[in-house]
Design a protein around this motif. Sequence first.
Motif, PDB file in Angstrom:
ATOM      1  N   GLY B  92      27.910 -44.561  23.979  1.00 39.69           N
ATOM      2  CA  GLY B  92      27.820 -43.125  23.704  1.00 39.69           C
ATOM      3  C   GLY B  92      29.202 -42.515  23.719  1.00 39.69           C
ATOM      4  N   MET B  93      29.702 -42.157  22.519  1.00 37.44           N
ATOM      5  CA  MET B  93      31.066 -41.638  22.431  1.00 37.44           C
ATOM      6  C   MET B  93      31.082 -40.194  21.954  1.00 37.44           C
ATOM      7  SD  MET B  93      32.985 -43.814  23.729  1.00 37.44           S
ATOM      8  CE  MET B  93      34.557 -43.141  23.195  1.00 37.44           C
ATOM      9  N   ALA B 116      33.524 -49.936  23.880  1.00 36.06           N
ATOM     10  CA  ALA B 116      32.801 -48.677  23.703  1.00 36.06           C
ATOM     11  C   ALA B 116      31.929 -48.777  22.459  1.00 36.06           C
ATOM     12  CB  ALA B 116      33.785 -47.518  23.576  1.00 36.06           C
ATOM     13  N   PHE B 117      30.739 -48.209  22.541  1.00 29.99           N
ATOM     14  CA  PHE B 117      29.772 -48.308  21.443  1.00 29.99           C
ATOM     15  C   PHE B 117      29.210 -46.939  21.086  1.00 29.99           C
ATOM     16  CE2 PHE B 117      29.549 -52.045  24.200  1.00 29.99           C
ATOM     17  CZ  PHE B 117      29.829 -53.071  23.314  1.00 29.99           C
ATOM     18  N   ASP B 118      28.905 -46.773  19.791  1.00 26.10           N
ATOM     19  CA  ASP B 118      28.226 -45.550  19.360  1.00 26.10           C
ATOM     20  C   ASP B 118      27.426 -45.845  18.090  1.00 26.10           C
ATOM     21  OD1 ASP B 118      28.802 -42.347  20.201  1.00 26.10           O
ATOM     22  OD2 ASP B 118      27.857 -42.683  18.251  1.00 26.10           O
ATOM     23  N   SER B 119      26.429 -45.006  17.840  1.00 24.69           N
ATOM     24  CA  SER B 119      25.626 -45.207  16.628  1.00 24.69           C
ATOM     25  C   SER B 119      26.136 -44.364  15.466  1.00 24.69           C
ATOM     26  CB  SER B 119      24.160 -44.859  16.916  1.00 24.69           C
ATOM     27  OG  SER B 119      24.080 -43.523  17.353  1.00 24.69           O
ATOM     28  N   GLY B 129      41.154 -43.632  23.462  1.00 25.92           N
ATOM     29  CA  GLY B 129      41.773 -44.093  24.700  1.00 25.92           C
ATOM     30  C   GLY B 129      42.188 -45.553  24.629  1.00 25.92           C
ATOM     31  N   GLY B 130      42.615 -46.004  23.453  1.00 26.29           N
ATOM     32  CA  GLY B 130      43.067 -47.382  23.304  1.00 26.29           C
ATOM     33  C   GLY B 130      41.940 -48.381  23.079  1.00 26.29           C
ATOM     34  N   ILE B 131      40.710 -47.896  22.957  1.00 23.13           N
ATOM     35  CA  ILE B 131      39.567 -48.798  22.754  1.00 23.13           C
ATOM     36  C   ILE B 131      38.889 -48.455  21.437  1.00 23.13           C
ATOM     37  CG2 ILE B 131      37.260 -49.394  23.609  1.00 23.13           C
ATOM     38  CD1 ILE B 131      38.569 -48.795  26.440  1.00 23.13           C
ATOM     39  N   LYS B 132      38.614 -49.499  20.654  1.00 23.17           N
ATOM     40  CA  LYS B 132      38.001 -49.314  19.344  1.00 23.17           C
ATOM     41  C   LYS B 132      36.490 -49.149  19.520  1.00 23.17           C
ATOM     42  CE  LYS B 132      38.601 -51.282  14.736  1.00 23.17           C
ATOM     43  NZ  LYS B 132      39.017 -52.497  14.015  1.00 23.17           N
ATOM     44  N   VAL B 133      35.934 -48.104  18.925  1.00 24.35           N
ATOM     45  CA  VAL B 133      34.488 -47.861  19.041  1.00 24.35           C
ATOM     46  C   VAL B 133      33.733 -48.824  18.124  1.00 24.35           C
ATOM     47  CG1 VAL B 133      32.645 -46.158  18.811  1.00 24.35           C
ATOM     48  CG2 VAL B 133      34.925 -45.432  19.569  1.00 24.35           C
ATOM     49  N   LEU B 134      32.770 -49.555  18.695  1.00 23.90           N
ATOM     50  CA  LEU B 134      31.991 -50.550  17.964  1.00 23.90           C
ATOM     51  C   LEU B 134      30.576 -50.032  17.700  1.00 23.90           C
ATOM     52  CD1 LEU B 134      33.023 -53.694  20.063  1.00 23.90           C
ATOM     53  CD2 LEU B 134      33.955 -52.978  17.848  1.00 23.90           C
ATOM     54  N   PRO B 135      29.907 -50.588  16.684  1.00 23.15           N
ATOM     55  CA  PRO B 135      28.523 -50.180  16.417  1.00 23.15           C
ATOM     56  C   PRO B 135      27.569 -50.718  17.491  1.00 23.15           C
ATOM     57  CG  PRO B 135      29.166 -51.969  14.959  1.00 23.15           C
ATOM     58  CD  PRO B 135      30.405 -51.571  15.710  1.00 23.15           C
ATOM     59  N   MET B 136      26.399 -50.124  17.609  1.00 22.93           N
ATOM     60  CA  MET B 136      25.420 -50.529  18.616  1.00 22.93           C
ATOM     61  C   MET B 136      25.019 -51.997  18.473  1.00 22.93           C
ATOM     62  SD  MET B 136      25.125 -47.774  20.345  1.00 22.93           S
ATOM     63  CE  MET B 136      23.717 -46.951  21.080  1.00 22.93           C
ATOM     64  N   LEU B 137      25.024 -52.497  17.229  1.00 23.52           N
ATOM     65  CA  LEU B 137      24.669 -53.897  16.989  1.00 23.52           C
ATOM     66  C   LEU B 137      25.614 -54.861  17.698  1.00 23.52           C
ATOM     67  CD1 LEU B 137      23.685 -54.063  13.208  1.00 23.52           C
ATOM     68  CD2 LEU B 137      22.290 -54.800  15.168  1.00 23.52           C
ATOM     69  N   SER B 138      26.811 -54.388  18.022  1.00 24.67           N
ATOM     70  CA  SER B 138      27.794 -55.256  18.679  1.00 24.67           C
ATOM     71  C   SER B 138      27.587 -55.340  20.189  1.00 24.67           C
ATOM     72  CB  SER B 138      29.219 -54.751  18.413  1.00 24.67           C
ATOM     73  OG  SER B 138      29.477 -54.715  17.035  1.00 24.67           O
ATOM     74  N   VAL B 153      26.266 -45.363  30.617  1.00 26.06           N
ATOM     75  CA  VAL B 153      25.423 -44.870  29.525  1.00 26.06           C
ATOM     76  C   VAL B 153      25.593 -43.361  29.392  1.00 26.06           C
ATOM     77  CG1 VAL B 153      23.040 -44.601  28.722  1.00 26.06           C
ATOM     78  CG2 VAL B 153      23.765 -46.745  29.798  1.00 26.06           C
ATOM     79  N   ALA B 154      26.104 -42.936  28.239  1.00 23.53           N
ATOM     80  CA  ALA B 154      26.361 -41.510  28.003  1.00 23.53           C
ATOM     81  C   ALA B 154      25.762 -41.086  26.674  1.00 23.53           C
ATOM     82  CB  ALA B 154      27.871 -41.240  28.044  1.00 23.53           C
ATOM     83  N   VAL B 155      24.559 -41.558  26.399  1.00 31.46           N
ATOM     84  CA  VAL B 155      23.858 -41.204  25.157  1.00 31.46           C
ATOM     85  C   VAL B 155      22.854 -40.086  25.460  1.00 31.46           C
ATOM     86  CG1 VAL B 155      24.114 -43.539  24.234  1.00 31.46           C
ATOM     87  CG2 VAL B 155      22.038 -42.940  25.500  1.00 31.46           C
ATOM     88  N   PRO B 156      22.338 -39.406  24.405  1.00 32.90           N
ATOM     89  CA  PRO B 156      21.311 -38.379  24.656  1.00 32.90           C
ATOM     90  C   PRO B 156      20.061 -38.988  25.320  1.00 32.90           C
ATOM     91  CG  PRO B 156      22.195 -38.194  22.429  1.00 32.90           C
ATOM     92  CD  PRO B 156      22.737 -39.465  22.990  1.00 32.90           C
ATOM     93  N   ALA B 157      19.336 -38.136  26.051  1.00 23.40           N
ATOM     94  CA  ALA B 157      18.186 -38.582  26.848  1.00 23.40           C
ATOM     95  C   ALA B 157      17.193 -39.433  26.049  1.00 23.40           C
ATOM     96  CB  ALA B 157      17.477 -37.365  27.445  1.00 23.40           C
ATOM     97  N   GLN B 158      16.903 -39.005  24.812  1.00 23.00           N
ATOM     98  CA  GLN B 158      15.843 -39.701  24.070  1.00 23.00           C
ATOM     99  C   GLN B 158      16.274 -41.100  23.615  1.00 23.00           C
ATOM    100  OE1 GLN B 158      17.280 -36.885  23.366  1.00 23.00           O
ATOM    101  NE2 GLN B 158      17.725 -36.579  21.179  1.00 23.00           N
ATOM    102  N   GLN B 159      17.571 -41.400  23.639  1.00 23.35           N
ATOM    103  CA  GLN B 159      18.017 -42.748  23.259  1.00 23.35           C
ATOM    104  C   GLN B 159      18.274 -43.641  24.467  1.00 23.35           C
ATOM    105  OE1 GLN B 159      21.528 -42.153  20.743  1.00 23.35           O
ATOM    106  NE2 GLN B 159      20.435 -40.467  19.757  1.00 23.35           N
TER     107      GLN B 159
END
Lengths: 213, 213
Positions: B92-93, B116-119, B129-138, B153-159
Amino acid sequence: MDTNLNAVPDVVILRLPLYIRALNVLLNEQKDVVSSRQLGSFLQMEPAQIRKDLSYFGRFGKQGRGYNVEFLVNELGQILGLDRKWLTCLVGMGRLGQAIINYPGFAPEGFDIVAAFDSDTRQIGTDVGGIKVLPMLSIGPTIEKRKVAIAIVAVPAQQAQSVVDQLIHAGIKGILNYAPVALKVPTDIVMRNIDPVVSLQSLTFYLLRNQQR
Amino acid sequence: MDTNLNAVPDVVILRLPLYIRALNVLLNEQKDVVSSRQLGSFLQMEPAQIRKDLSYFGRFGKQGRGYNVEFLVNELGQILGLDRKWLTCLVGMGRLGQAIINYPGFAPEGFDIVAAFDSDTRQIGTDVGGIKVLPMLSIGPTIEKRKVAIAIVAVPAQQAQSVVDQLIHAGIKGILNYAPVALKVPTDIVMRNIDPVVSLQSLTFYLLRNQQR
């Protein structure tokens, strides 16, 4: 209630919101009565601990009959002061402040964020989540005028103590601090710290223990 | 140590990080020895409670002589597993995730955010912050390859539940959840929730009581 609220240990007060959450879930499931054993299995706590915690506030349950869910949730809510609105302000409108003001959990629970402050001139005057960001100089007048009781502090660590001093001077009595620093407040001010590192540090104990099994 | 770590109550484990913080402050002040009374006044706790908590882990102090600060802080750190690095990932980014990845407190305490991951396709591939955001599949392959132990975990409640299920499936054993929702995890997974509303709800008790004085 003829309870001496000064005699209730802090850890008991800290557990009341968890009881309320559990009871609200049961209420949604149309449960009328709950035993300390059921509540205990729900919260992974000892039934005796729950009975002892609740006994600080008088007689909620009849021996062997369990607790009336609706009565208990209302009484606990009243004890915690959750039956009213608490006007709240937010200081610090960086990434964290923006996340906080957009957090959907505060308003439904009675915490109304009615003012936001930042020192960054690019932020001041902008509208975030329906609230206009004010300069730090407005902290005093705004809090006094609107009778704000609680402040959420989301400024960088090195600014946090000075912000907290200003807030207290303006009349704030309760502070939720997100800054990763130990702040000093007078004894009549109530402060809670959000500290993710402390949460992680107790989590690692269990990771280690489970590895060694 | 021939202590049965399974017998230590959760509330005691939750207090150990606070002891460590206090001891580190004393260490910085060149204090060699501290009594349970001094530690108690520092932490606003009963000395007897502190002695009892520490007694779970064996003999740290000599009767009437107090605790050796450096020894105690090292031992407690070892018990909690703070003498090592813990590879951590963040899911969750959004605003909150961005605030977390820029939070300066994690790395110095041994919590290295390495992925770090995001959809959101607008986030994926960006550098935060020096980290490449990856897709959730990763999530799965990255956690397995890098042997990440902890997830924030910092995603919205429903996810949140679906993200947590994926993380556990990939081998994550510890979760720090920021989503404002009660999540279900198997008993061998350790989860902590960051919940600002619960903190505010116990704070109001004191505001109310102080008003009534």
